[in-house]
Design a protein around this motif. Structure first.
Motif, mmCIF file in Angstrom:
data_model
loop_
_atom_site.group_PDB
_atom_site.id
_atom_site.type_symbol
_atom_site.label_atom_id
_atom_site.label_comp_id
_atom_site.label_asym_id
_atom_site.label_seq_id
_atom_site.Cartn_x
_atom_site.Cartn_y
_atom_site.Cartn_z
ATOM 1 N N UNK A 81 25.073 39.612 56.974
ATOM 2 C CA UNK A 81 25.147 40.328 55.313
ATOM 3 C C UNK A 81 25.584 42.006 56.068
ATOM 4 N N UNK A 82 25.402 42.140 57.501
ATOM 5 C CA UNK A 82 25.468 43.420 57.831
ATOM 6 C C UNK A 82 26.685 43.379 58.318
ATOM 7 N N UNK A 83 27.704 42.628 58.354
ATOM 8 C CA UNK A 83 29.399 42.451 58.578
ATOM 9 C C UNK A 83 29.479 41.952 59.763
ATOM 10 N N UNK A 84 28.473 41.421 60.612
ATOM 11 C CA UNK A 84 28.664 40.222 61.161
ATOM 12 C C UNK A 84 29.664 38.747 60.794
ATOM 13 N N UNK A 85 31.103 38.109 61.673
ATOM 14 C CA UNK A 85 30.884 37.046 60.795
ATOM 15 C C UNK A 85 29.628 35.596 61.490
ATOM 16 N N UNK A 86 29.289 36.298 62.159
ATOM 17 C CA UNK A 86 28.970 34.957 62.731
ATOM 18 C C UNK A 86 27.801 35.672 63.834
#
Length: 239
Positions: free
Chosen positions: A95-100
């Protein structure tokens, strides 16, 4: 630069997610979280354990990513090759922007049958989470395939880590040029062995943690501060 982040409970603490060492409240105040996170506990009292994890999932769902989560994603936008290995079971990195992110200890927002491993969509652990505040004892749903009880998709004490997650984590630590260890005690094995793996390869290790940990002796640099502040310093240095 190829940067790996290894994150622990201190990473999510700034978002208000309590660690296992924090005191529980309400219905759960008379329980030790460590004793609820086992298969034996679940088999003895599935309604208690399922209810506790549903309460925890509701609390995490209301939490928001913090500056540390957003900062790690900012490294990606700065052109670095970033990989995240986390001991946390929440979804705040995503949710903070990392795809995985590689979740060594499983995922809170997933469940499966204790007996046959079957899953269901929509996942029953997220059903009606918005209405859960204090949490209650709650009988876990039965599996459609075999009738067994659904359990949280996290790694309980005494269980092995998922083989694919562990293999991926070892690969990440084997190829990174910089390892940043954030908010982990370095005491929970086998995850605790990962910083040493990078260190023995000659990889630079930076620790972000307000207090000393078992990782500290391996680190080339220790930033004694919370996750968000430490990651901001590294962004200013490496962006």
């Amino acid at each position: 630069m190829r940067i790996a982040f290894l994150t622990g409970a201190g990473m999510s603490a700034e978002s208000g997610v309590p660690t296992f060492r924090d005191a529980l409240t309400g219905l759960w105040s008379r329980y030790d979280a460590m004793t609820l996170a086992t298969e034996d506990a679940f088999r003895r009292d599935p309604a208690l354990v399922w209810g506790w994890y549903r309460w925890r999932a509701a609390m995490v769902r209301r939490a928001r990513p913090n500056a540390g989560h957003f900062g790690i994603a900012e490294f990606v936008r700065s052109g670095h090759a970033v990989e995240v290995v986390t001991q946390n079971v929440d979804d705040l990195h995503e949710r903070g922007g990392m795809r995985e992110a590689i979740h060594l200890h499983g995922r809170l927002f997933a469940s499966r049958c204790l007996d046959c491993g079957a899953t269901r969509e929509p996942d029953p652990i997220v059903d009606g989470l918005d209405a859960i505040v204090d949490g209650v004892r709650e009988t876990p749903p039965a599996c459609d395939a075999c009738g067994g009880p659904f359990r949280p998709g996290v790694v309980w004490f005494g269980e092995a880590l998922p083989e694919d997650a562990w293999a991926s984590a070892v690969a990440v630590l084997g190829r990174c040029e910089l390892l940043v260890v954030v908010g982990t005690s370095g005491l929970v094995h086998p995850a605790a062995s990962l910083p040493r793996l990078a260190s023995t390869r000659g990889t630079r290790v930076i620790e972000i943690n307000p207090v000393d940990s078992a990782v500290s002796p391996l680190a080339h640099e220790c930033l004694r501060m919370p996750a968000g502040a430490g990651i901001r310093i590294l962004l200013e240095r490496y962006a």
